[in-house]
Scaffold this motif. Structure first.
Motif, mmCIF file in Angstrom:
data_model
loop_
_atom_site.group_PDB
_atom_site.id
_atom_site.type_symbol
_atom_site.label_atom_id
_atom_site.label_comp_id
_atom_site.label_asym_id
_atom_site.label_seq_id
_atom_site.Cartn_x
_atom_site.Cartn_y
_atom_site.Cartn_z
ATOM 1 N N THR A 51 0.992 -1.221 0.340
ATOM 2 C CA THR A 51 -0.207 0.183 -0.021
ATOM 3 C C THR A 51 0.989 1.319 0.239
ATOM 4 O OG1 THR A 51 -1.529 -1.375 1.284
ATOM 5 C CG2 THR A 51 -1.896 1.052 1.006
ATOM 6 N N LYS A 52 0.602 2.111 -1.162
ATOM 7 C CA LYS A 52 1.751 3.268 -1.147
ATOM 8 C C LYS A 52 0.805 4.332 -0.969
ATOM 9 C CE LYS A 52 3.369 6.791 -3.554
ATOM 10 N NZ LYS A 52 2.495 7.871 -4.368
ATOM 11 N N ASP A 95 -0.754 -9.753 -3.583
ATOM 12 C CA ASP A 95 -2.183 -9.839 -4.336
ATOM 13 C C ASP A 95 -2.611 -8.794 -4.943
ATOM 14 O OD1 ASP A 95 -2.181 -12.868 -3.457
ATOM 15 O OD2 ASP A 95 -2.455 -11.801 -1.348
ATOM 16 N N LEU A 96 -2.094 -7.490 -4.464
ATOM 17 C CA LEU A 96 -2.792 -6.364 -4.665
ATOM 18 C C LEU A 96 -1.615 -5.204 -4.512
ATOM 19 C CD1 LEU A 96 -5.334 -4.829 -5.998
ATOM 20 C CD2 LEU A 96 -5.926 -4.117 -3.593
ATOM 21 N N TYR A 97 -1.430 -4.115 -5.240
ATOM 22 C CA TYR A 97 -0.851 -3.018 -5.054
ATOM 23 C C TYR A 97 -1.855 -1.788 -5.039
ATOM 24 C CZ TYR A 97 2.198 1.095 -6.210
ATOM 25 O OH TYR A 97 2.943 2.387 -6.090
ATOM 26 N N HIS A 107 -4.534 -0.687 -7.330
ATOM 27 C CA HIS A 107 -5.873 -0.050 -6.944
ATOM 28 C C HIS A 107 -5.764 1.123 -6.569
ATOM 29 C CE1 HIS A 107 -10.012 -0.923 -5.082
ATOM 30 N NE2 HIS A 107 -10.212 -0.027 -5.875
ATOM 31 N N ILE A 108 -6.121 2.479 -7.449
ATOM 32 C CA ILE A 108 -6.123 3.577 -7.082
ATOM 33 C C ILE A 108 -7.384 3.990 -6.187
ATOM 34 C CG2 ILE A 108 -6.112 5.935 -8.129
ATOM 35 C CD1 ILE A 108 -3.976 4.458 -9.322
ATOM 36 N N LYS A 109 -6.876 4.486 -4.708
ATOM 37 C CA LYS A 109 -7.901 4.936 -4.024
ATOM 38 C C LYS A 109 -7.625 6.228 -3.387
ATOM 39 C CE LYS A 109 -9.864 2.137 -1.218
ATOM 40 N NZ LYS A 109 -11.301 1.518 -1.498
ATOM 41 N N THR A 165 -10.274 3.159 -8.460
ATOM 42 C CA THR A 165 -10.153 2.741 -9.737
ATOM 43 C C THR A 165 -9.147 1.457 -9.850
ATOM 44 O OG1 THR A 165 -10.525 4.685 -10.868
ATOM 45 C CG2 THR A 165 -9.328 3.268 -12.234
ATOM 46 N N ARG A 166 -9.643 0.467 -10.400
ATOM 47 C CA ARG A 166 -8.738 -0.893 -10.668
ATOM 48 C C ARG A 166 -8.362 -0.919 -11.907
ATOM 49 N NH1 ARG A 166 -9.274 -5.238 -6.602
ATOM 50 N NH2 ARG A 166 -9.018 -6.422 -8.506
#
Lengths: 453, 453
Positions: free
Chosen positions: A4-5, A213-215, A273-275, A285-286
């Motif tokens: 998570t960035k 699994d997700l960035y 995943h842009i959050k 947005t994925r």
């Protein structure tokens, strides 16, 4: 496991840090946190990275950086105070900065990288301290010890293949890891930064190396918009788009994510995943490998101005083997990088960013093209804008071009250039800069008037 | 003064010669007549030039060319007999041919040029004899004496600049001059031919050199059609088009006039008039520098098949200075000449004629592009057709693309590629070969349904 960035505005104040903390602890999969340097708190604020660059430049010009350095320290101190962090945190940051400023300045660009990198590095220490203060097992990770090896290119470092293998062992680390973005270490142990906004790249490298699994990439917008909100009011948000669509859009002004940052995630097939840190409940947005495209052929429209075209015509050019290559070599000799080369039978245009040209370069290349290639005509047209219309849905969609070009015709926009056919997921229009906004609006209206993306 | 050129079918028989004679004498401005070798009298007939090539090849393979040579002589003899020409005419031609066949064969391509050129050379002598027989002051002109100097490139000679100055003095010659097309002489006095159908080139050079008012090109069609009559029945005839339009159309299958033939006329601004020997009353088609374009944006549609595309993608290709040039250099190393290079952000396609490729070359270039340029993906797509939509009227016409692409969409034709923007007078569509005819028809319907060109 998720990497998570958080971007600079998500870490600009104690209040923002609190949001970051809540986001991280709300999901036990968020194990690796990548942080930027503190960004802007309000529109006129200055980012810590920019303050640091000013400091470094003063130093290199033998001026006293004291004032700017104090401004940097004030930013950290303000956050520490808001968060009730112990004094040692700030003392440690100050000592680190003094140490960096006293180091070797003989290689200016390396010194600059060392100073710039401190923004993220010290912020990571501060964030780790804050997490611990809140009773969470969190630890600052030193990129050198973790093995983030990069090429020795100041301001443009690239991760080395070994970096990925070494970083993998971070998975075994207990607790939450706070990793500074933006830089790595060369094999000689020196700091080198990625290109600007490179914390996105660090996050992507870690996601790849750790087989996440997700960035997740937390920034300050709810989602990627389907068009620039300065051109179209309240545009549709994009829920999901492919790496390729994101890349094509980012070419012409979509700056949510750093271009290079997509590569490591893309190569490992890890969704991005842009959050929004300020509205974590928004779906965001994925960015994925494949998506359903049930919502019409177009997902986004981007545009950028500042292009020009060099038009070259020569009767029977078409028969001359090597003409195109020689033309490109002349441009390369002048250090010009080009974007596109639409061609007719006996003519070819080279589209490039016009900030690379000045009067002298223009005169030179016109001269060389006329004298060496014996062109009949060479002319340069300025002030062009490129519009990218992007969507996986246009891959084999008959009629997308008809709709787009009809929309432009109705808006009385003359199409100066069309480049379609190499990329299957985009079409590109060249228009005069004065027509750019009208053209984008017209295409948006055509494809988004009644569609939910 | 007019330079008037007659094609092979206009000179295939005595009956045709009579038409040529009537055309020439009906206008006192027709002072210089350029002739081809006798062409086909009927669809299955063989052109004299093709018979001559067979003769020459037999000779070079040490076989007896006698049979083919007799076939050549029969053609001249048949015309001479129909026209009641004296025996000496045929004897002279025979002696000339024997002489040529006995000449040096050590340089095969030069020998071939010498033999090929005899078709026009001897026919000019025959035509001049016929005109004199009919009581007209007419004379065969020897291109060597007249000064038609060309480069020493067998089968691809180019007129030298001095040729234009020397030929000018032909203006002072009395009577009608019969000039053989297709060849000239090198500075060493050897025969070299232009590329195939090069009599058109001779006529254009003479028109330029003699500062003619008009270059007439008599062939066997009433006019240039706006589209291939094999695709659209009874297409509109073009009354007038510009050099540029003609050139763009000729690229993709309009073969009325040899490509290179337009150059000398174009450079001197001399109009070219395409007319029909078999129907001289028809207005024909004029090729001019500028024209009114009051009849809609499109003047003609041409198409050609046999293209393929090499698609190359590489993430962040866009940032790599020199990528395009290196790619073109690889193709050049394999002797491949390309037509167009549409490009996306991280990909580029190279469109080329697929008859240049075979399995080995394909494998080689795919290999080199992958290994030397580190491309992510390279693939070749075969069986593409290019459609050219041409017209000065589209120069600044908003909406032409919209109409063309809408017509294609309605005909369910997927557009594989669009190349628009370099040439101001054309747009190019790439489609699958199977869609070619349907696409051409659809565009024709859209632009010509109710228009007189």
């Amino acid at each position: 496991m998720k990497v998570t960035k958080f971007g600079g505005s998500s870490l600009a104040s104690g209040k923002q840090l609190e949001k970051v903390f809540q986001i991280v602890v709300s999901d036990p999969e968020r194990k690796v946190v990548v942080v930027s340097a503190p960004g802007k708190r309000f529109a006129e604020d200055t980012k810590v990275t920019d303050l640091l660059i000013e400091c470094a430049e003063k130093c290199l010009q033998n001026q006293n950086p004291k004032e700017k350095l104090e401004a940097v320290m004030e930013r950290y101190a303000a956050i520490a105070e808001e968060c009730n962090l112990p004094d040692e945190v700030i003392q440690e940051i100050y000592a680190d900065l003094v140490n960096r400023f006293e180091s070797d300045k003989s290689k200016q660009d390396r010194f600059l990288d060392l100073i710039k990198a401190s923004g993220e590095d010290n912020n990571a220490k501060l964030v780790a301290a804050y997490f611990r203060e809140r009773g969470i097992d969190a630890e600052y990770v030193n990129p050198k010890e973790a093995g983030l090896l990069v090429s020795a290119e100041p301001g443009n470092a690239q991760a080395l293949p070994e970096a990925y293998e070494r970083l993998y062992s971070l998975r075994d680390h207990p607790g939450i890891l706070i990793f500074p973005g933006f830089f790595g270490y060369s094999e000689e142990g020196e700091v080198f930064t990625f290109s600007r906004s490179g914390s996105d790249i660090t996050g992507s490298i870690l996601a790849n190396a750790l087989k996440a699994d997700l960035y997740e990439n937390f920034t300050d917008v709810d989602a990627v918009y389907s068009v620039n909100p300065y051109i179209v009011k309240k545009p549709k948000e994009i829920k999901e788009l492919t790496y390729r669509e994101m890349r094509e859009l980012s070419y012409a002004g979509f700056t949510v994510l750093h271009d290079e940052a997509l590569v490591p995630a893309f190569r490992a097939g890890i969704p991005v995943h842009i959050k929004n840190t300020n509205n974590p409940a928004a779906p965001g947005t994925r960015i994925v490998n494949e998506r359903d495209n049930t919502n019409g052929p177009v997902i986004g429209i981007a545009s950028d101005e500042g292009f020009c075209s060099i038009y070259v015509s020569k009767y029977l050019m078409n028969r001359e083997v090597g003409f195109g290559r020689k033309l490109l070599a002349i441009l390369e000799d002048s250090g010009l990088s080009y974007e596109h080369t639409p061609s007719g039978i006996d003519d070819v245009s080279v589209i490039l960013r016009e900030n690379q040209l000045d009067e002298k370069i223009e005169a030179d290349i016109i001269n060389r093209i006329k004298n060496e290639l014996h062109a009949d005509e060479v002319k340069i047209e300025h002030s062009l804008a490129l519009i990218m219309v992007v969507g996986e849905g246009m891959r084999h969609n008959v009629g997308t071009m008809a709709r787009a070009s009809k929309a432009l015709a109705k808006a009385s926009v003359n199409i100066e250039m069309i480049n379609q056919g190499s990329s299957e997921v985009s079409m590109m229009f060249g228009v005069k800069e004065v027509d750019e906004k009208r053209a984008v609006k017209a295409i948006y209206e055509e494809f988004f008037a009644a569609v939910t993306v």
